[in-house]
Design a protein around this motif. Structure first.
Motif, PDB file in Angstrom:
ATOM      1  N   LEU A 569       7.371   9.730   3.714  1.00 21.64           N
ATOM      2  CA  LEU A 569       6.848   9.718   3.822  1.00 21.64           C
ATOM      3  C   LEU A 569       5.400   8.213   3.999  1.00 21.64           C
ATOM      4  N   TYR A 570       6.454   7.041   4.849  1.00 22.57           N
ATOM      5  CA  TYR A 570       5.919   6.426   4.966  1.00 22.57           C
ATOM      6  C   TYR A 570       5.143   6.267   6.037  1.00 22.57           C
ATOM      7  N   SER A 571       5.129   6.466   6.551  1.00 25.11           N
ATOM      8  CA  SER A 571       3.902   7.103   8.047  1.00 25.11           C
ATOM      9  C   SER A 571       2.948   7.264   7.757  1.00 25.11           C
ATOM     10  N   PHE A 572       2.978   8.436   6.914  1.00 26.99           N
ATOM     11  CA  PHE A 572       1.992   9.490   6.412  1.00 26.99           C
ATOM     12  C   PHE A 572       0.814   8.558   5.444  1.00 26.99           C
ATOM     13  N   CYS A 573       1.739   8.016   4.400  1.00 27.19           N
ATOM     14  CA  CYS A 573       1.508   7.504   3.453  1.00 27.19           C
ATOM     15  C   CYS A 573       0.234   5.815   3.906  1.00 27.19           C
ATOM     16  N   GLU A 574       1.029   5.388   4.769  1.00 30.81           N
ATOM     17  CA  GLU A 574       0.244   4.011   5.239  1.00 30.81           C
ATOM     18  C   GLU A 574      -0.930   4.093   6.052  1.00 30.81           C
ATOM     19  N   PHE A 592      -3.872  -2.958   0.489  1.00 33.81           N
ATOM     20  CA  PHE A 592      -3.174  -3.671   1.760  1.00 33.81           C
ATOM     21  C   PHE A 592      -2.116  -4.125  -0.067  1.00 33.81           C
ATOM     22  N   GLY A 593      -2.504  -4.746  -0.507  1.00 29.86           N
ATOM     23  CA  GLY A 593      -1.820  -5.566  -1.113  1.00 29.86           C
ATOM     24  C   GLY A 593      -0.940  -5.073  -2.088  1.00 29.86           C
ATOM     25  N   LEU A 594      -1.431  -3.705  -2.280  1.00 27.50           N
ATOM     26  CA  LEU A 594      -0.963  -3.162  -3.353  1.00 27.50           C
ATOM     27  C   LEU A 594      -0.090  -2.182  -2.759  1.00 27.50           C
ATOM     28  N   TRP A 595      -0.424  -1.896  -1.325  1.00 28.81           N
ATOM     29  CA  TRP A 595       1.322  -0.802  -0.974  1.00 28.81           C
ATOM     30  C   TRP A 595       2.100  -1.396  -0.819  1.00 28.81           C
ATOM     31  N   GLN A 601       9.174  -3.258  -3.363  1.00 26.31           N
ATOM     32  CA  GLN A 601       9.627  -2.711  -5.549  1.00 26.31           C
ATOM     33  C   GLN A 601       9.081  -4.192  -6.338  1.00 26.31           C
ATOM     34  N   ASP A 602       8.144  -4.744  -6.272  1.00 22.07           N
ATOM     35  CA  ASP A 602       7.204  -4.419  -7.430  1.00 22.07           C
ATOM     36  C   ASP A 602       7.127  -4.025  -8.366  1.00 22.07           C
ATOM     37  N   PRO A 603       7.733  -4.319  -9.922  1.00 25.41           N
ATOM     38  CA  PRO A 603       7.992  -3.268 -10.815  1.00 25.41           C
ATOM     39  C   PRO A 603       7.369  -3.233 -11.495  1.00 25.41           C
ATOM     40  N   THR A 604       5.882  -3.862 -10.929  1.00 21.26           N
ATOM     41  CA  THR A 604       4.754  -3.096 -11.807  1.00 21.26           C
ATOM     42  C   THR A 604       3.626  -2.204 -10.891  1.00 21.26           C
ATOM     43  N   VAL A 605       4.067  -1.858  -9.456  1.00 19.42           N
ATOM     44  CA  VAL A 605       3.588  -1.049  -8.766  1.00 19.42           C
ATOM     45  C   VAL A 605       4.135   0.192  -8.807  1.00 19.42           C
ATOM     46  N   THR A 606       4.243   1.709  -9.152  1.00 21.04           N
ATOM     47  CA  THR A 606       5.125   2.251  -9.602  1.00 21.04           C
ATOM     48  C   THR A 606       4.532   3.379  -8.256  1.00 21.04           C
ATOM     49  N   TRP A 607       5.103   4.262  -7.904  1.00 21.14           N
ATOM     50  CA  TRP A 607       4.956   5.305  -7.207  1.00 21.14           C
ATOM     51  C   TRP A 607       3.669   6.093  -7.231  1.00 21.14           C
ATOM     52  N   ALA A 608       3.305   6.533  -8.211  1.00 19.00           N
ATOM     53  CA  ALA A 608       2.784   7.173  -8.419  1.00 19.00           C
ATOM     54  C   ALA A 608       0.853   5.929  -8.187  1.00 19.00           C
ATOM     55  N   ARG A 609       1.184   4.895  -8.502  1.00 25.86           N
ATOM     56  CA  ARG A 609      -0.284   4.338  -8.377  1.00 25.86           C
ATOM     57  C   ARG A 609      -0.605   4.106  -7.124  1.00 25.86           C
ATOM     58  N   VAL A 610       0.419   4.231  -5.969  1.00 27.35           N
ATOM     59  CA  VAL A 610      -0.099   4.399  -4.549  1.00 27.35           C
ATOM     60  C   VAL A 610      -0.204   5.903  -4.077  1.00 27.35           C
ATOM     61  N   TRP A 611       0.444   6.734  -4.366  1.00 26.75           N
ATOM     62  CA  TRP A 611       0.581   8.070  -3.848  1.00 26.75           C
ATOM     63  C   TRP A 611      -0.897   8.460  -4.302  1.00 26.75           C
TER      64      TRP A 611
END
Length: 626
Positions: A569-574, A592-595, A601-611
């Motif tokens: 899902l990398y390309s789709f998300c980006e 972009f910073g969050l992404w 693999q910053d532990p403070t940013v889970t996949w849900a916080r991007v999705w």
């Protein structure tokens, strides 16, 4: 179960008819069995029907009362319609539907009819003599109702997409609601992501007359809980819970179509299946989605329940890649943006394809019986109330140190807790459920659109309304009510409705039977304290479930999302995040910073916080929202 649409305040009958036809087509997926429109000057009503009770043409809607005065459109089910039909036996019924019982009840009791219904519903009744439109939504908010008002005209629908298709609703984002979404991966009713489109709150009714709409609350969990359990022994409480839950399941087995149950193998769904097997006249059909990978699969637990209760079990084996392929379709069918939902979409799809039109679900069990970790955490924090006496600067320093040396989502939330002046339930709960904290959101928005915390406002307001004193409610029940008013209503129930109805599948939720809810909310904490998962619920059903189900670890419906976002899902998300960054809504550098923080693999940013940002952009594009 259906989709309903309407408009009041448009004098041109043909225009009203055509407009509602357009709205009906926009949500045709909700009711593939029949469609109808009624129109006269000032009012037009429409419905798409998914036939569940009385499959004959007699159930066609809009439905006219016997004397031609009232016209009904109805989405949902009235589970006690047979009892009401006996009580209202003087009405000359022409059908065997629960819909006609609503008309009979309105004839007898007027708008007070809602107090007599046990069910899930959103309906509208046009009273020709009064020239008045009456709209109501069920107590717990299982069925949705959205509306838009401008001047003397009001439009309403089961879905936002129908309102947008009308051409009357400006496709503009509500910026305050955007701030709510960034905090909690949803927008809390009555607001929606679309400016000036609102959701009628659960347990509320609306009257529209001469261009004026008035809204009134007729039920709320904080004001309608029962006191009976306070004077009962544990044995008596268990018997009452068992009785009410069995009754709730039996009510939901009335249907004239093939039905079944979602079976994950967890406590809640297993109890529902076990009670169904006791009350159903035929072999129960159960459905589970499983994965070859052991870490994601609950198949062995579901199979054990299916064997115990001799259900006709269908195990749908999916590879994570199969699920991945369905994500675009799930996003396409999302009526309102949400950080959750694709899971329900997949389960509903395979259940419908197996020939099932109605299914029971264990949704609500965790909220009612203290099943989530949040109950344990908040009860534990209550014991640390003495920390309020520690100077604020000391607590802040301790929290900052924790975040620095043990970075992560949990440490970040602990730091926020330690910064609170006091640990009131509304403030602590609002932190426990948030997706991003104020610092992240300020960076994303430039600090321009973050309004007051909506969850904190909702929880504080509900407890203040509780008979004027929140202490009347047991503490765990206060947390249950916080869950019901926020996460359950605005994420779980909304997602379940939009994702199941995308496949014309009706989902019934016995744990949200209002009589059961009212009773359990009054049960003292000493009987519900979660030192084992949902102790009261498990004890109440006796030996219904085998020990391996009761004592199994809680898994939930887990999938390798974080891996997908970094690979397939990398390309789709980006691409979606690129488009989101180009809008004036958010700070491009912060997006972009969050992404990049997630990718690294910053532990403070889970996949849900991007999705959920990806989902937001996809929804904005699909609906042309500015």
């Amino acid at each position: 179960m259906c989709g309903i649409n309407g408009i009041i305040g448009l004098e041109d009958t043909q225009k009203g008819h055509d407009l509602v036809m357009t709205m009906n087509r926009a949500i045709a997926h909700r009711g593939p069995d029949d469609s109808g429109v009624f129109a006269e000057p000032n009012i037009a009503l429409g419905q798409n029907r998914l036939s569940i009770i009385d499959l004959s043409a007699a159930g066609h809607q809009p439905m006219l009362s016997f004397d031609g005065n009232e016209m009904l459109i109805f989405n949902g089910e009235i589970y006690n319609y047979r009892e009401l039909k006996q009580e209202l036996s003087d009405y000359p019924y022409a059908t065997h539907t629960d819909s006609e019982v609503i008309l009979a009840a309105y004839k007898r009791w007027g708008t007070d009819c809602v107090h007599h219904f046990n069910g899930m519903f959103a309906f509208a009744i046009w009273d020709k003599a009064k020239q008045e439109l009456f709209i109501a939504r069920d107590r717990l908010g299982i069925k949705p109702l959205y509306y838009y008002q401008k001047d003397q005209m009001l439009l309403f629908s089961s879905e936002i997409r129908a309102l947008l298709k009308s051409g009357y609703v400006p496709r503009k984002i509500d910026k305050v609601s955007l701030g709510d979404y960034l905090q909690y991966q949803t927008v809390h009713a009555p607001q929606t992501m679309v400016a000036d489109v609102f959701m009628l709150l659960p347990g509320h009714m609306m009257l529209v007359r001469h261009g004026k709409a008035s809204i009134k609350q007729y039920w709320s969990p904080e004001n309608n809980f029962s006191d009976r359990a306070a004077s009962q022994s544990y044995s008596e409480v268990k018997r009452e819970v068992n009785h009410l839950l069995l009754k709730a399941v039996e009510r939901r087995l009335v249907a004239d179509v093939p039905f079944g149950a979602f079976l994950s193998g967890g406590i809640d769904s297993s109890i529902i299946v076990g009670l169904m097997s006791q009350g159903a006249a035929h072999q129960v059909k159960t459905f589970s989605v499983s994965f070859e990978e052991e870490e994601f699969s609950e198949a062995k637990y579901a199979a054990a329940i299916a064997r115990k209760f001799k259900t006709q079990h269908t195990e749908i084996k999916l590879r994570p890649e199969d699920f991945l392929e369905l994500i675009p379709a799930a996003l396409q069918d999302m009526d309102h943006p949400s950080g959750d939902g694709p899971n329900t979409f997949v389960v509903s799809k395979v259940t419908k394809e197996a020939g099932i039109t109605m299914a029971l679900s264990g949704l609500g069990g965790d909220e009612l019986f203290s099943g989530y970790d949040v109950f344990q955490r908040l009860l534990g924090l209550r014991r640390f109330a003495w920390l309020d006496a520690v100077p604020l600067f000391v607590r802040r320093a301790a929290g900052a140190s924790l975040s620095k040396f043990r970075p992560g989502v949990a440490s970040n939330k602990i730091e926020q807790l330690l910064q609170l002046p006091e640990w009131s339930l509304d403030q602590v709960y609002s932190i426990s459920r948030q997706m991003l904290d104020k610092g992240y959101i300020a960076g994303l928005t430039g600090g321009n659109i973050l309004a007051a915390n909506k969850v904190q406002q909702i929880v504080a307001g509900s407890l203040l309304k509780n008979r004027g004193n929140s202490d009347a409610l047991p503490f765990l029940s206060q947390v249950s009510i916080a869950e019901m008013h926020t996460y359950m209503q605005n994420v779980l129930l909304r997602d379940t409705d939009q994702m199941s109805m995308a496949h014309a599948l009706e989902v019934r939720v016995p744990f949200l039977d209002y009589e059961l809810v009212e009773y359990v909310l009054g049960v003292p904490d000493k009987f519900k304290y979660p030192h084992t998962p949902k102790k009261l619920l498990v004890d109440s059903i006796g030996e219904l479930l085998p020990p391996e189900i009761v004592n199994r670890p809680k898994m939930g419906f887990t999938l390798p999302w974080k891996e997908w976002l970094r690979s397939e899902l990398y390309s789709f998300c980006e691409a979606k995040l690129n488009n989101l960054a180009k809008r004036d809504l958010l700070n491009a550098a912060a997006v972009f910073g969050l992404w990049q923080s997630f990718i690294s693999q910053d532990p403070t940013v889970t996949w849900a916080r991007v999705w959920y940002l990806v989902v937001l952009e996809n929804w904005l594009e699909k609906n042309g929202i500015e």
